[in-house]
Scaffold this active site. Structure first.
Site, PDB file in Angstrom:
ATOM      1  N   GLY A  46       0.860  -1.097   0.130  1.00 48.94           N
ATOM      2  CA  GLY A  46      -0.018   0.068   0.006  1.00 48.94           C
ATOM      3  C   GLY A  46       0.874   1.274   0.242  1.00 48.94           C
ATOM      4  N   GLN A  51       2.912  10.070   1.165  1.00 47.15           N
ATOM      5  CA  GLN A  51       4.482   9.347   1.164  1.00 47.15           C
ATOM      6  C   GLN A  51       5.342   9.608  -0.025  1.00 47.15           C
ATOM      7  OE1 GLN A  51       2.319   5.365   2.249  1.00 47.15           O
ATOM      8  NE2 GLN A  51       4.347   5.130   3.306  1.00 47.15           N
ATOM      9  N   CYS A 106       5.872   0.039   7.283  1.00 41.15           N
ATOM     10  CA  CYS A 106       5.356   1.126   6.554  1.00 41.15           C
ATOM     11  C   CYS A 106       6.644   1.549   5.651  1.00 41.15           C
ATOM     12  CB  CYS A 106       5.216   2.328   7.544  1.00 41.15           C
ATOM     13  SG  CYS A 106       4.723   3.926   6.570  1.00 41.15           S
ATOM     14  N   LEU A 107       6.470   1.773   4.451  1.00 42.77           N
ATOM     15  CA  LEU A 107       7.601   2.402   3.641  1.00 42.77           C
ATOM     16  C   LEU A 107       8.132   3.563   3.962  1.00 42.77           C
ATOM     17  CD1 LEU A 107       5.944   1.592   0.046  1.00 42.77           C
ATOM     18  CD2 LEU A 107       7.752   0.236   1.223  1.00 42.77           C
ATOM     19  N   HIS A 148      -4.527   1.246   7.616  1.00 38.83           N
ATOM     20  CA  HIS A 148      -3.276   2.199   7.475  1.00 38.83           C
ATOM     21  C   HIS A 148      -2.999   3.246   6.672  1.00 38.83           C
ATOM     22  CE1 HIS A 148       1.346   1.442   7.922  1.00 38.83           C
ATOM     23  NE2 HIS A 148       1.347   2.147   6.890  1.00 38.83           N
ATOM     24  N   GLU A 149      -3.519   2.946   5.368  1.00 45.59           N
ATOM     25  CA  GLU A 149      -3.355   3.956   4.434  1.00 45.59           C
ATOM     26  C   GLU A 149      -4.150   5.311   4.518  1.00 45.59           C
ATOM     27  OE1 GLU A 149      -0.675   3.787   2.907  1.00 45.59           O
ATOM     28  OE2 GLU A 149      -0.420   1.359   3.059  1.00 45.59           O
ATOM     29  N   HIS A 152      -2.739   7.458   6.820  1.00 51.75           N
ATOM     30  CA  HIS A 152      -1.657   8.288   6.156  1.00 51.75           C
ATOM     31  C   HIS A 152      -2.162   9.872   5.650  1.00 51.75           C
ATOM     32  CE1 HIS A 152       2.059   6.472   6.303  1.00 51.75           C
ATOM     33  NE2 HIS A 152       1.999   5.179   5.853  1.00 51.75           N
TER      34      HIS A 152
END
Ligand code: NI
Length: 191
Positions: A46, A51, A106-107, A148-149, A152
């Site tokens: 994701g 991000q 997480c990226l 989660h996304e 963000h």
């Protein structure tokens, strides 16, 4: 299509509440394609627009990516596309009382993982890349990833769901990880 650099905490764009998309245009569709490329290349399941430094309410995910038969091996990037999904201006309509715990990463917090508890099932409405409204009910990993996304887009990171003790530990480990992998990270991330 292009791979974009991923912003790493504590970049302020990751703490901002992202702006709604008022009208889905070709620019947004291009951004979505680049976000998918970036997500598959990372690799990740994701990615939210903040991000990659864009404070817009857009996220992409793919929790159905094909896997290599050999678990230790990543598939080549062009074979990672499973079932990509695009959510623009997502809105949480309902979440289950039943919870689920998942070891999240997480990226934007490279190399770090921690268990996070979230509702097991959620219902979300959003616009797709053509500006068409749709509704989904997500369960399991799909639900976790989607929440989660969406977090963000509200400036919330998975570490915000942890106790301050655990959060401090993750941040310390991230500093160490960043130092040890600086050259590699700088190729794909904005530190
Ligand atoms: Ni993330």
């Amino acid at each position: 299509m292009a791979t974009l650099p991923i912003y790493v905490v504590p970049h302020p764009v990751l703490k901002r509440v992202a702006d709604a998309v008022s009208n889905v245009t070709d620019d947004h569709r291009r951004l979505v394609e680049n976000m998918l490329d970036t997500m598959y290349a990372a690799p990740g399941i994701g990615l939210a627009a903040p991000q990659i430094g864009e404070s817009m309410r857009i996220l992409v995910l793919d929790v159905d990516q094909p896997r290599s038969e050999n678990e230790d091996e990543e598939l080549p990037v062009e074979k990672r596309r499973g079932k990509p999904q695009v959510f623009i201006n997502p809105e949480l309509l309902w979440s289950s009382e039943e919870m689920n715990v998942y070891d999240e990463g997480c990226l934007s917090i490279p190399g770090q993982y921690a268990e996070v508890e979230r509702p097991k099932i959620v219902r979300v409405k959003a616009l797709d890349q053509n500006g068409k409204q749709f509704e989904v009910e997500a369960d399991g990993l799909f639900a976790t990833c989607l929440q989660h996304e969406i977090d963000h887009l509200n400036g919330v990171l998975f570490t915000d769901h942890l106790s301050s003790l655990k959060r401090d530990m993750v941040m310390r480990k991230l500093k160490k990880f960043t130092k040890e992998n600086l050259e590699e990270l700088q190729k794909t991330h904005i530190l």
